[in-house]
Design a protein around this motif. Structure first.
Motif, PDB file in Angstrom:
ATOM      1  N   GLU A  56      -0.211   1.985  84.808  1.00 56.80           N
ATOM      2  CA  GLU A  56       0.198   2.395  83.460  1.00 56.80           C
ATOM      3  C   GLU A  56       0.758   1.212  82.680  1.00 56.80           C
ATOM      4  N   ILE A  57       1.554   0.383  83.323  1.00 59.27           N
ATOM      5  CA  ILE A  57       2.124  -0.792  82.655  1.00 59.27           C
ATOM      6  C   ILE A  57       1.013  -1.749  82.240  1.00 59.27           C
ATOM      7  N   ARG A  58       0.058  -2.012  83.138  1.00 61.25           N
ATOM      8  CA  ARG A  58      -1.062  -2.902  82.792  1.00 61.25           C
ATOM      9  C   ARG A  58      -1.846  -2.365  81.605  1.00 61.25           C
ATOM     10  N   GLN A  59      -2.079  -1.053  81.570  1.00 53.30           N
ATOM     11  CA  GLN A  59      -2.823  -0.466  80.458  1.00 53.30           C
ATOM     12  C   GLN A  59      -2.055  -0.640  79.147  1.00 53.30           C
ATOM     13  N   ARG A  60      -0.731  -0.453  79.188  1.00 57.61           N
ATOM     14  CA  ARG A  60       0.077  -0.658  77.981  1.00 57.61           C
ATOM     15  C   ARG A  60       0.045  -2.116  77.540  1.00 57.61           C
ATOM     16  N   GLU A  61       0.146  -3.034  78.509  1.00 57.55           N
ATOM     17  CA  GLU A  61       0.106  -4.460  78.178  1.00 57.55           C
ATOM     18  C   GLU A  61      -1.237  -4.837  77.546  1.00 57.55           C
ATOM     19  N   GLU A  62      -2.322  -4.297  78.089  1.00 51.39           N
ATOM     20  CA  GLU A  62      -3.639  -4.571  77.523  1.00 51.39           C
ATOM     21  C   GLU A  62      -3.744  -4.025  76.098  1.00 51.39           C
ATOM     22  N   ARG A  63      -3.271  -2.812  75.908  1.00 49.90           N
ATOM     23  CA  ARG A  63      -3.296  -2.199  74.565  1.00 49.90           C
ATOM     24  C   ARG A  63      -2.436  -3.018  73.601  1.00 49.90           C
ATOM     25  N   LEU A  64      -1.290  -3.455  74.055  1.00 52.23           N
ATOM     26  CA  LEU A  64      -0.410  -4.258  73.204  1.00 52.23           C
ATOM     27  C   LEU A  64      -1.077  -5.584  72.841  1.00 52.23           C
ATOM     28  N   GLY A  65      -1.779  -6.193  73.782  1.00 50.07           N
ATOM     29  CA  GLY A  65      -2.501  -7.430  73.503  1.00 50.07           C
ATOM     30  C   GLY A  65      -3.587  -7.238  72.459  1.00 50.07           C
ATOM     31  N   ARG A  66      -4.341  -6.138  72.582  1.00 51.05           N
ATOM     32  CA  ARG A  66      -5.381  -5.846  71.582  1.00 51.05           C
ATOM     33  C   ARG A  66      -4.763  -5.619  70.208  1.00 51.05           C
ATOM     34  N   LEU A  67      -3.653  -4.871  70.183  1.00 48.89           N
ATOM     35  CA  LEU A  67      -2.974  -4.627  68.902  1.00 48.89           C
ATOM     36  C   LEU A  67      -2.444  -5.925  68.303  1.00 48.89           C
ATOM     37  N   GLN A  68      -1.930  -6.824  69.139  1.00 47.80           N
ATOM     38  CA  GLN A  68      -1.403  -8.105  68.649  1.00 47.80           C
ATOM     39  C   GLN A  68      -2.515  -8.915  67.978  1.00 47.80           C
ATOM     40  N   ARG A  69      -3.681  -8.980  68.625  1.00 47.07           N
ATOM     41  CA  ARG A  69      -4.805  -9.718  68.036  1.00 47.07           C
ATOM     42  C   ARG A  69      -5.261  -9.064  66.735  1.00 47.07           C
ATOM     43  N   GLN A  70      -5.323  -7.738  66.723  1.00 47.39           N
ATOM     44  CA  GLN A  70      -5.710  -7.001  65.517  1.00 47.39           C
ATOM     45  C   GLN A  70      -4.700  -7.254  64.401  1.00 47.39           C
ATOM     46  N   TYR A  71      -3.423  -7.212  64.747  1.00 48.58           N
ATOM     47  CA  TYR A  71      -2.363  -7.433  63.763  1.00 48.58           C
ATOM     48  C   TYR A  71      -2.464  -8.833  63.149  1.00 48.58           C
ATOM     49  N   GLU A  72      -2.691  -9.831  63.989  1.00 47.72           N
ATOM     50  CA  GLU A  72      -2.808 -11.201  63.487  1.00 47.72           C
ATOM     51  C   GLU A  72      -3.987 -11.337  62.526  1.00 47.72           C
ATOM     52  N   LYS A  73      -5.117 -10.703  62.844  1.00 47.89           N
ATOM     53  CA  LYS A  73      -6.285 -10.736  61.965  1.00 47.89           C
ATOM     54  C   LYS A  73      -5.979 -10.039  60.647  1.00 47.89           C
ATOM     55  N   GLU A  74      -5.338  -8.870  60.727  1.00 48.94           N
ATOM     56  CA  GLU A  74      -4.987  -8.135  59.516  1.00 48.94           C
ATOM     57  C   GLU A  74      -3.981  -8.910  58.669  1.00 48.94           C
ATOM     58  N   GLN A  75      -3.044  -9.582  59.321  1.00 48.73           N
ATOM     59  CA  GLN A  75      -2.063 -10.397  58.590  1.00 48.73           C
ATOM     60  C   GLN A  75      -2.765 -11.544  57.850  1.00 48.73           C
ATOM     61  N   GLN A  76      -3.751 -12.145  58.510  1.00 45.19           N
ATOM     62  CA  GLN A  76      -4.495 -13.231  57.867  1.00 45.19           C
ATOM     63  C   GLN A  76      -5.254 -12.708  56.652  1.00 45.19           C
ATOM     64  N   ASP A  77      -5.908 -11.547  56.811  1.00 44.32           N
ATOM     65  CA  ASP A  77      -6.620 -10.940  55.689  1.00 44.32           C
ATOM     66  C   ASP A  77      -5.650 -10.550  54.580  1.00 44.32           C
ATOM     67  N   CYS A  78      -4.470 -10.089  54.945  1.00 41.52           N
ATOM     68  CA  CYS A  78      -3.443  -9.719  53.969  1.00 41.52           C
ATOM     69  C   CYS A  78      -2.999 -10.957  53.186  1.00 41.52           C
ATOM     70  N   THR A  79      -2.823 -12.057  53.899  1.00 41.99           N
ATOM     71  CA  THR A  79      -2.431 -13.314  53.249  1.00 41.99           C
ATOM     72  C   THR A  79      -3.520 -13.777  52.279  1.00 41.99           C
ATOM     73  N   ASP A  80      -4.778 -13.464  52.611  1.00 41.86           N
ATOM     74  CA  ASP A  80      -5.894 -13.839  51.741  1.00 41.86           C
ATOM     75  C   ASP A  80      -6.035 -12.905  50.543  1.00 41.86           C
ATOM     76  N   ASP A  82      -6.086  -9.198  50.682  1.00 40.02           N
ATOM     77  CA  ASP A  82      -6.648  -7.877  50.950  1.00 40.02           C
ATOM     78  C   ASP A  82      -5.503  -6.874  51.134  1.00 40.02           C
ATOM     79  N   ARG A  83      -5.327  -5.990  50.141  1.00 38.84           N
ATOM     80  CA  ARG A  83      -4.224  -5.021  50.190  1.00 38.84           C
ATOM     81  C   ARG A  83      -4.396  -3.998  51.316  1.00 38.84           C
ATOM     82  N   ARG A  84      -5.634  -3.603  51.557  1.00 40.02           N
ATOM     83  CA  ARG A  84      -5.878  -2.640  52.635  1.00 40.02           C
ATOM     84  C   ARG A  84      -5.503  -3.250  53.990  1.00 40.02           C
ATOM     85  N   ALA A  85      -5.766  -4.525  54.146  1.00 39.77           N
ATOM     86  CA  ALA A  85      -5.403  -5.204  55.386  1.00 39.77           C
ATOM     87  C   ALA A  85      -3.887  -5.199  55.564  1.00 39.77           C
ATOM     88  N   CYS A  86      -3.147  -5.304  54.456  1.00 41.46           N
ATOM     89  CA  CYS A  86      -1.684  -5.265  54.535  1.00 41.46           C
ATOM     90  C   CYS A  86      -1.214  -3.901  55.039  1.00 41.46           C
TER      91      CYS A  86
END
Length: 110
Positions: A56-80, A82-86
């Motif tokens: 269960e911990i590994r699954q949460r860590e994996e999900r958190l890692g995917r969310l972190q990468r998604q968040y960083e991409k969305e933050q970059q798009d937001c900086t560019d 894109d309001r929806r990305a924000c």
């Protein structure tokens, strides 16, 4: 000839009594074995519980890692610009905050 018949009868009775004793022992211990198996199936050992917790911990860590990468991409798009990305970044960050308490922190060794 008659002596041979008596010896055969005695030998077979000894063998047969051993089989009967074994059968009686099997019948007497069967309920204990069945109950033991049922208890074993109904309970979870400590190692099984540890394995489940680790999974269960590994699954949460994996999900958190995917969310972190998604968040960083969305933050970059937001900086560019894109309001929806924000908006998506805010939702992703909120989901990350929900997951973080369930992920143990590794101690820092010096």
């Amino acid at each position: 000839m008659r002596g041979l018949l008596i010896i055969a009868a005695v030998a077979s009775s000894l063998t047969l009594s051993g089989c009967l004793a074994k059968a009686a022992l099997d019948v007497a211990t069967a309920p204990v074995r069945v109950a033991s198996k049922a208890v074993d199936l109904a309970t979870t050992s400590q190692s099984e519980a540890d394995e489940k917790r680790g999974r269960e911990i590994r699954q949460r860590e994996e999900r958190l890692g995917r969310l972190q990468r998604q968040y960083e991409k969305e933050q970059q798009d937001c900086t560019d610009g894109d309001r929806r990305a924000c908006e998506k970044a805010q939702k992703t960050y909120a989901e990350m905050q929900v997951l973080m308490p369930g992920v143990p922190v590794e101690p820092v060794t010096r």
